[in-house]
Design a protein around this motif. Sequence first.
Motif, short mmCIF file in Angstrom:
data_model
loop_
_atom_site.label_atom_id
_atom_site.label_comp_id
_atom_site.label_asym_id
_atom_site.label_seq_id
_atom_site.Cartn_x
_atom_site.Cartn_y
_atom_site.Cartn_z
N VAL A 86 -5.75 4.76 -3.33
CA VAL A 86 -4.53 4.15 -2.82
C VAL A 86 -4.07 4.88 -1.56
N ARG A 87 -4.12 6.21 -1.60
CA ARG A 87 -3.72 6.99 -0.42
C ARG A 87 -4.61 6.67 0.77
N ARG A 88 -5.90 6.56 0.55
CA ARG A 88 -6.83 6.26 1.63
C ARG A 88 -6.54 4.88 2.21
N PHE A 89 -6.27 3.89 1.35
CA PHE A 89 -5.94 2.55 1.84
C PHE A 89 -4.68 2.59 2.70
N GLU A 90 -3.68 3.31 2.23
CA GLU A 90 -2.41 3.35 2.97
C GLU A 90 -2.56 4.08 4.30
N HIS B 2 9.40 4.15 -25.49
CA HIS B 2 9.21 4.23 -24.05
C HIS B 2 7.71 4.28 -23.71
N PRO B 3 6.99 3.17 -23.93
CA PRO B 3 5.57 3.16 -23.56
C PRO B 3 5.35 3.16 -22.06
N LEU B 4 6.40 2.84 -21.30
CA LEU B 4 6.32 2.81 -19.83
C LEU B 4 7.44 3.65 -19.24
N PRO B 5 7.21 4.29 -18.11
CA PRO B 5 8.30 5.00 -17.43
C PRO B 5 9.34 4.02 -16.92
N ASP B 6 10.52 4.51 -16.68
CA ASP B 6 11.57 3.68 -16.09
C ASP B 6 11.10 3.15 -14.74
N GLY B 7 11.41 1.89 -14.48
CA GLY B 7 11.05 1.29 -13.21
C GLY B 7 9.69 0.63 -13.18
N VAL B 8 8.94 0.72 -14.28
CA VAL B 8 7.62 0.10 -14.37
C VAL B 8 7.70 -1.08 -15.34
N ALA C 295 -0.78 6.36 -9.95
CA ALA C 295 -1.13 6.01 -8.57
C ALA C 295 0.03 5.35 -7.83
N GLY C 296 1.19 5.26 -8.48
CA GLY C 296 2.37 4.71 -7.82
C GLY C 296 2.63 3.25 -8.12
N ILE C 297 1.87 2.66 -9.03
CA ILE C 297 2.04 1.24 -9.38
C ILE C 297 3.29 1.07 -10.23
N THR C 298 4.08 0.06 -9.90
CA THR C 298 5.30 -0.22 -10.66
C THR C 298 5.28 -1.59 -11.32
N GLU C 299 4.30 -2.43 -10.99
CA GLU C 299 4.18 -3.74 -11.63
C GLU C 299 2.75 -3.95 -12.09
N ILE C 300 2.58 -4.04 -13.40
CA ILE C 300 1.28 -4.27 -14.01
C ILE C 300 1.16 -5.75 -14.33
N ILE C 301 0.15 -6.41 -13.77
CA ILE C 301 -0.06 -7.83 -14.00
C ILE C 301 -1.28 -8.00 -14.90
N LEU C 302 -1.05 -8.41 -16.14
CA LEU C 302 -2.14 -8.65 -17.07
C LEU C 302 -2.60 -10.10 -16.92
N MET D 154 3.35 0.30 0.99
CA MET D 154 3.11 0.99 -0.28
C MET D 154 2.61 0.00 -1.33
N ILE D 155 1.58 0.36 -2.04
CA ILE D 155 1.00 -0.52 -3.06
C ILE D 155 1.79 -0.38 -4.36
N ARG D 156 2.29 -1.51 -4.86
CA ARG D 156 3.12 -1.51 -6.05
C ARG D 156 2.51 -2.25 -7.24
N LYS D 157 1.49 -3.06 -7.00
CA LYS D 157 1.01 -3.97 -8.03
C LYS D 157 -0.44 -3.71 -8.41
N ALA D 158 -0.72 -3.89 -9.70
CA ALA D 158 -2.10 -3.77 -10.20
C ALA D 158 -2.41 -4.99 -11.05
N VAL D 159 -3.57 -5.55 -10.84
CA VAL D 159 -4.06 -6.68 -11.64
C VAL D 159 -5.10 -6.14 -12.62
N ILE D 160 -4.85 -6.40 -13.91
CA ILE D 160 -5.76 -5.93 -14.96
C ILE D 160 -6.23 -7.14 -15.77
N PRO D 161 -7.48 -7.56 -15.62
CA PRO D 161 -7.98 -8.70 -16.40
C PRO D 161 -8.23 -8.30 -17.86
#
Length: 351
Positions: A147-151, A90-96, A46-53, A1-8
Amino acid sequence: MIRKAVIPVAGFGTRMLPASKSIPKEMLPVVDRPAIAYVVDEAVRAGITEIILVSHASKSAVENYFDGHPELEAQLEAKGKTELLAQVRHPLPDGVQVVSVRQGPPLGLGHAVHAAHQLVGDEPFVVILPDVLVDALDDTDDLTAMVRRFEESGAAQIMVEAVPDDRVDQYGIAELDGPSPAPGASAPMRAVVEKPKPADAPSNLSVVGRYVLPAGIMGLLADTAPGAGGEIQLTDAIADLIARQPVEAYAMRGRTFDCGSKAGYLQAILHYAAKHPDLAEVLAGAGLVGAGPVGAGPARERSQSDRQDPRAPSKYASSDASGIPPAGDAGLSRAGPAPTKPAPAGDRSRD
């Protein structure tokens, strides 16, 4: 399951000067929220729980938006403004969670993505370019479908969008191993051809700023030499990835808005305002809602070298839900993407 997103988000936003001189372009408001909030919400759906800026010293405001503000929250609570309080608190949902890493020198989109390699680790991840807002046609976002297609398949996913045949020389164009996919579907890729002549273009599918990638691309980025513009290009690493494992082009279904340009930013404001429950009637009364939803045209990546050039050309959109083209440009058409000037070669990552 994909949990992370990289945002430059390290770019200086030269196309949005002078506003971006003191305000990060990602923090410019689109109706009542900064542009970065739309992108993060898309990732969360899309199911991401960790946003990496991947950030810069001047971009602390982006990180602060997702942090608490006790003084403001106390004031809103004292005044009984509970709805606003909930949005601020609460700018983010719980768990993100949102974390950040510094890019350092602006050496290209590939360099920015690789700056997050320790936080990504050995997991597949998403890359989202924050200048591009993508609005879904229905309840399923394109990023969610990717994300679904990748998984399901294990194949990396590169979002693509059709552009007019006579403008393929302005974009990175996907070369496919077979026919073009239907909207919402994927097809195997052979390569990304940078700005081909129309007669030589392998397709009319241009790369948009959404990627679902395996962890292994970080190792490829570490070994990628500077390419076009003297920058480390993500497309070069993707070319290496294609030689090693399946990579697919995902044909998007939604609409894109280039909020890194003044014209695209205005289009986004009108589009999302027309969907806002408190503002749609205001726009209608002012005659600003007309033709209904129309594709906003391709939004593209730009080279990080644009950071040093405030005269860098904008990527214009055509009409959207507002039904009007950007003001002051008679060449824009409601029927499709407007004429654009060629961007620098390479990834054309956001400035």
